[in-house]
Design a protein around this motif. Structure first.
Motif, PDB file in Angstrom:
ATOM      1  N   ARG A 133       0.851  -1.200   0.000  1.00 61.18           N
ATOM      2  CA  ARG A 133       0.000   0.000   0.000  1.00 61.18           C
ATOM      3  C   ARG A 133       0.884   1.248   0.000  1.00 61.18           C
ATOM      4  NH1 ARG A 133      -4.555   0.638   4.523  1.00 61.18           N
ATOM      5  NH2 ARG A 133      -5.753  -0.342   2.847  1.00 61.18           N
ATOM      6  N   TYR A 134       0.630   2.127  -0.945  1.00 60.27           N
ATOM      7  CA  TYR A 134       1.374   3.391  -1.045  1.00 60.27           C
ATOM      8  C   TYR A 134       0.378   4.546  -1.064  1.00 60.27           C
ATOM      9  CZ  TYR A 134       4.677   0.117  -3.369  1.00 60.27           C
ATOM     10  OH  TYR A 134       5.490  -0.943  -3.710  1.00 60.27           O
ATOM     11  N   GLY A 135       0.657   5.589  -0.296  1.00 62.78           N
ATOM     12  CA  GLY A 135      -0.138   6.812  -0.331  1.00 62.78           C
ATOM     13  C   GLY A 135       0.687   7.927  -0.970  1.00 62.78           C
ATOM     14  N   LEU A 142      14.741   0.706  -4.866  1.00 61.17           N
ATOM     15  CA  LEU A 142      15.187  -0.408  -5.711  1.00 61.17           C
ATOM     16  C   LEU A 142      15.699  -1.537  -4.829  1.00 61.17           C
ATOM     17  CD1 LEU A 142      17.048   1.704  -8.398  1.00 61.17           C
ATOM     18  CD2 LEU A 142      14.889   0.452  -8.714  1.00 61.17           C
ATOM     19  N   HIS A 143      15.229  -2.749  -5.117  1.00 64.84           N
ATOM     20  CA  HIS A 143      15.595  -3.890  -4.274  1.00 64.84           C
ATOM     21  C   HIS A 143      15.497  -5.198  -5.042  1.00 64.84           C
ATOM     22  CE1 HIS A 143      11.183  -3.816  -4.000  1.00 64.84           C
ATOM     23  NE2 HIS A 143      11.267  -5.120  -3.742  1.00 64.84           N
ATOM     24  N   GLN A 144      15.853  -6.284  -4.357  1.00 63.46           N
ATOM     25  CA  GLN A 144      15.736  -7.648  -4.891  1.00 63.46           C
ATOM     26  C   GLN A 144      15.081  -8.499  -3.821  1.00 63.46           C
ATOM     27  OE1 GLN A 144      19.975  -8.177  -5.613  1.00 63.46           O
ATOM     28  NE2 GLN A 144      19.709  -7.768  -7.800  1.00 63.46           N
ATOM     29  N   ASP A 145      14.069  -9.280  -4.195  1.00 62.67           N
ATOM     30  CA  ASP A 145      13.351 -10.087  -3.200  1.00 62.67           C
ATOM     31  C   ASP A 145      13.988 -11.465  -3.029  1.00 62.67           C
ATOM     32  OD1 ASP A 145      11.206  -8.272  -2.326  1.00 62.67           O
ATOM     33  OD2 ASP A 145      10.638  -8.318  -4.437  1.00 62.67           O
ATOM     34  N   VAL A 146      15.110 -11.450  -2.319  1.00 65.02           N
ATOM     35  CA  VAL A 146      15.846 -12.682  -2.033  1.00 65.02           C
ATOM     36  C   VAL A 146      15.562 -13.056  -0.583  1.00 65.02           C
ATOM     37  CG1 VAL A 146      18.157 -13.704  -1.887  1.00 65.02           C
ATOM     38  CG2 VAL A 146      17.621 -12.090  -3.722  1.00 65.02           C
ATOM     39  N   LEU A 154      12.258 -15.549 -11.220  1.00 68.69           N
ATOM     40  CA  LEU A 154      11.238 -14.633 -11.744  1.00 68.69           C
ATOM     41  C   LEU A 154      10.143 -14.431 -10.712  1.00 68.69           C
ATOM     42  CD1 LEU A 154      11.215 -16.359 -15.192  1.00 68.69           C
ATOM     43  CD2 LEU A 154      11.569 -13.894 -14.914  1.00 68.69           C
ATOM     44  N   GLN A 155       9.534 -13.264 -10.713  1.00 67.07           N
ATOM     45  CA  GLN A 155       8.408 -13.003  -9.817  1.00 67.07           C
ATOM     46  C   GLN A 155       7.399 -12.133 -10.556  1.00 67.07           C
ATOM     47  OE1 GLN A 155      11.107 -10.524  -7.052  1.00 67.07           O
ATOM     48  NE2 GLN A 155       9.102  -9.604  -6.694  1.00 67.07           N
ATOM     49  N   ALA A 156       6.219 -11.970  -9.947  1.00 66.52           N
ATOM     50  CA  ALA A 156       5.162 -11.182 -10.587  1.00 66.52           C
ATOM     51  C   ALA A 156       4.623 -10.158  -9.597  1.00 66.52           C
ATOM     52  CB  ALA A 156       4.035 -12.106 -11.043  1.00 66.52           C
ATOM     53  N   ARG A 217      17.198  -4.870 -10.427  1.00 65.57           N
ATOM     54  CA  ARG A 217      16.495  -4.437  -9.213  1.00 65.57           C
ATOM     55  C   ARG A 217      15.174  -3.833  -9.646  1.00 65.57           C
ATOM     56  NH1 ARG A 217      20.110  -4.172  -5.044  1.00 65.57           N
ATOM     57  NH2 ARG A 217      22.253  -4.345  -5.794  1.00 65.57           N
ATOM     58  N   HIS A 218      14.215  -3.838  -8.716  1.00 63.75           N
ATOM     59  CA  HIS A 218      12.932  -3.202  -9.037  1.00 63.75           C
ATOM     60  C   HIS A 218      12.496  -2.323  -7.878  1.00 63.75           C
ATOM     61  CE1 HIS A 218      11.768  -6.816  -6.787  1.00 63.75           C
ATOM     62  NE2 HIS A 218      10.707  -6.128  -6.387  1.00 63.75           N
ATOM     63  N   GLY A 219      11.605  -1.383  -8.188  1.00 61.74           N
ATOM     64  CA  GLY A 219      11.079  -0.479  -7.173  1.00 61.74           C
ATOM     65  C   GLY A 219       9.899   0.283  -7.752  1.00 61.74           C
ATOM     66  N   VAL A 220       9.442   1.264  -7.003  1.00 69.08           N
ATOM     67  CA  VAL A 220       8.292   2.063  -7.434  1.00 69.08           C
ATOM     68  C   VAL A 220       8.639   3.529  -7.215  1.00 69.08           C
ATOM     69  CG1 VAL A 220       5.831   2.540  -7.020  1.00 69.08           C
ATOM     70  CG2 VAL A 220       6.685   0.189  -6.862  1.00 69.08           C
ATOM     71  N   SER A 221       8.417   4.350  -8.248  1.00 68.64           N
ATOM     72  CA  SER A 221       8.674   5.788  -8.127  1.00 68.64           C
ATOM     73  C   SER A 221       7.610   6.409  -7.223  1.00 68.64           C
ATOM     74  CB  SER A 221       8.668   6.437  -9.515  1.00 68.64           C
ATOM     75  OG  SER A 221       7.340   6.507 -10.006  1.00 68.64           O
ATOM     76  N   SER A 227      -3.975   6.637  -3.853  1.00 72.11           N
ATOM     77  CA  SER A 227      -3.377   5.458  -3.229  1.00 72.11           C
ATOM     78  C   SER A 227      -3.229   4.345  -4.247  1.00 72.11           C
ATOM     79  CB  SER A 227      -4.178   5.020  -1.997  1.00 72.11           C
ATOM     80  OG  SER A 227      -5.309   4.314  -2.392  1.00 72.11           O
ATOM     81  N   ARG A 228      -2.136   3.623  -4.090  1.00 72.18           N
ATOM     82  CA  ARG A 228      -1.745   2.574  -5.032  1.00 72.18           C
ATOM     83  C   ARG A 228      -1.525   1.284  -4.255  1.00 72.18           C
ATOM     84  NH1 ARG A 228       2.893   0.090  -6.701  1.00 72.18           N
ATOM     85  NH2 ARG A 228       3.246  -0.236  -8.927  1.00 72.18           N
ATOM     86  N   HIS A 229      -2.195   0.208  -4.701  1.00 70.16           N
ATOM     87  CA  HIS A 229      -2.022  -1.113  -4.087  1.00 70.16           C
ATOM     88  C   HIS A 229      -1.503  -2.099  -5.118  1.00 70.16           C
ATOM     89  CE1 HIS A 229      -4.833   0.694  -1.197  1.00 70.16           C
ATOM     90  NE2 HIS A 229      -4.356  -0.172  -0.320  1.00 70.16           N
ATOM     91  N   THR A 230      -0.643  -2.994  -4.673  1.00 70.88           N
ATOM     92  CA  THR A 230      -0.175  -4.070  -5.555  1.00 70.88           C
ATOM     93  C   THR A 230      -0.168  -5.381  -4.791  1.00 70.88           C
ATOM     94  OG1 THR A 230       2.052  -3.278  -5.050  1.00 70.88           O
ATOM     95  CG2 THR A 230       1.273  -2.880  -7.265  1.00 70.88           C
ATOM     96  N   LEU A 231      -0.236  -6.436  -5.567  1.00 73.29           N
ATOM     97  CA  LEU A 231      -0.117  -7.797  -5.038  1.00 73.29           C
ATOM     98  C   LEU A 231       1.193  -8.365  -5.573  1.00 73.29           C
ATOM     99  CD1 LEU A 231      -1.153 -10.521  -3.851  1.00 73.29           C
ATOM    100  CD2 LEU A 231      -2.363 -10.857  -6.021  1.00 73.29           C
TER     101      LEU A 231
HETATM  102  O1  LIG Z   1       4.416  -2.119  -5.730  1.00 79.02           O
HETATM  103  C1  LIG Z   1       5.011  -2.588  -6.698  1.00 79.02           C
HETATM  104  O2  LIG Z   1       4.664  -2.413  -7.866  1.00 79.02           O
HETATM  105  C2  LIG Z   1       6.266  -3.413  -6.478  1.00 79.02           C
HETATM  106  C3  LIG Z   1       6.088  -4.347  -5.349  1.00 79.02           C
HETATM  107  C4  LIG Z   1       7.275  -5.198  -5.087  1.00 79.02           C
HETATM  108  O3  LIG Z   1       8.340  -4.759  -4.777  1.00 79.02           O
HETATM  109  C5  LIG Z   1       7.108  -6.645  -5.223  1.00 79.02           C
HETATM  110  O4  LIG Z   1       6.018  -7.119  -5.572  1.00 79.02           O
HETATM  111  O5  LIG Z   1       8.078  -7.351  -4.990  1.00 79.02           O
END
Ligand SMILES: O=C(O)CCC(=O)C(=O)O
Ligand SMILES: [Fe+2]
Length: 239
Positions: A133-135, A142-146, A154-156, A217-221, A227-231
């Motif tokens: 959740r982002y407001g 930027l990170h890596q989910d290790v 790979l991840q989604a 690496r990935h991240g979100v600007s 508000s922005r939600h992701t799964l």
């Molecule tokens: O909020 C996003 O788009 C990225 C989320 C994230 O870092 C992830 O799903 O590993």
């Protein structure tokens, strides 16, 4: 029970050959229309439920950015479970080819439940799917989910909010670093319900003398408004 028959045709409605080609070339690719807007809203609404999560992270406290996320507990909500088991097999051939090209020995089994057993044997038993959740003003560094030795490459991430109406800013960003070169950034534009699939850490790129490793690496600007939600759907479990 986790088979969600509605998901298969939505995945198949994408041009899978193009998707896999892009994934190989760029280290990321989009599967569009994976969740419907009502499903996106239903998954988003889970965030404020008191139960169903194993932990709650406030990103600022850890220097991860600004915003928050919650890791689901097992059993995962059926839709999250179904996404995890149905996207995984689509990615296994690419993951196995990448391993080979990077000179790594591990090959991944075709069924996700078999991969989770391997994770468990290595002590990685905690579920990694998460809701973020982002407001306004929030961002994800930027990170890596290790989460341990066991790493599916790979991840989604599914965008649950609607960029047309719910938020502005908050772009999904990937960077890639090649040996002796400067980093390159890629912004992935997503609609509500789209999934971006991307490299967790390393991927192979073809050079003149075989393959070399690209570090991603990935991240979100920064979210400008709303508000922005992701799964997030990560396929290895955590230690
Ligand atoms: O909020 C996003 O788009 C990225 C989320 C994230 O870092 C992830 O799903 O590993
Ligand atoms: Fe992440």
């Amino acid at each position: 029970m986790s088979k969600n028959s509605a998901l298969a045709p939505r995945i198949a409605a994408n041009d899978i050959d193009t998707f896999l080609h892009n994934l190989d070339e760029m280290g990321s690719a989009v599967l569009s229309g994976i969740l419907t807007p009502p499903e996106c809203r239903a998954v988003t609404a889970l965030y404020d439920q008191g139960t169903g999560f194993r932990s709650h992270i406030r990103m600022q406290r850890h220097g991860f950015g600004k915003g928050e996320y919650k890791y689901f507990a097992y059993p995962l909500p059926p839709l999250v479970q179904a996404l995890r088991e149905m996207i995984y097999p689509l990615l296994v051939p690419t993951a196995n080819a990448w391993q080979e090209h990077m000179g790594l020995e591990t090959q991944f089994p075709v069924a996700h439940k078999d991969y989770l057993e391997l994770c468990a044997k290595a002590g990685q038993t905690k579920p990694t799917p998460l809701l973020l959740r982002y407001g306004p003003g929030d961002y994800n560094c930027l990170h890596q989910d290790v989460y341990g030795e066991m790493l599916f490459p790979l991840q989604a991430a599914v965008l649950l909010s609607d960029p047309e109406t719910d938020f502005s800013g908050g772009e999904f960003v990937l960077t890639e670093q090649r040996p002796r070169m400067q980093s390159r950034a890629e912004v992935v534009s997503l609609q509500q319900g789209d999934a971006v699939v991307f490299s967790v850490r390393n991927r192979p790129a073809r050079g003149t003398r075989g393959f070399y490793r690209v570090n991603m690496r990935h991240g979100v600007s920064r979210v400008r408004e709303g508000s922005r939600h992701t799964l997030g759907v990560i396929f290895h479990d955590a230690a």
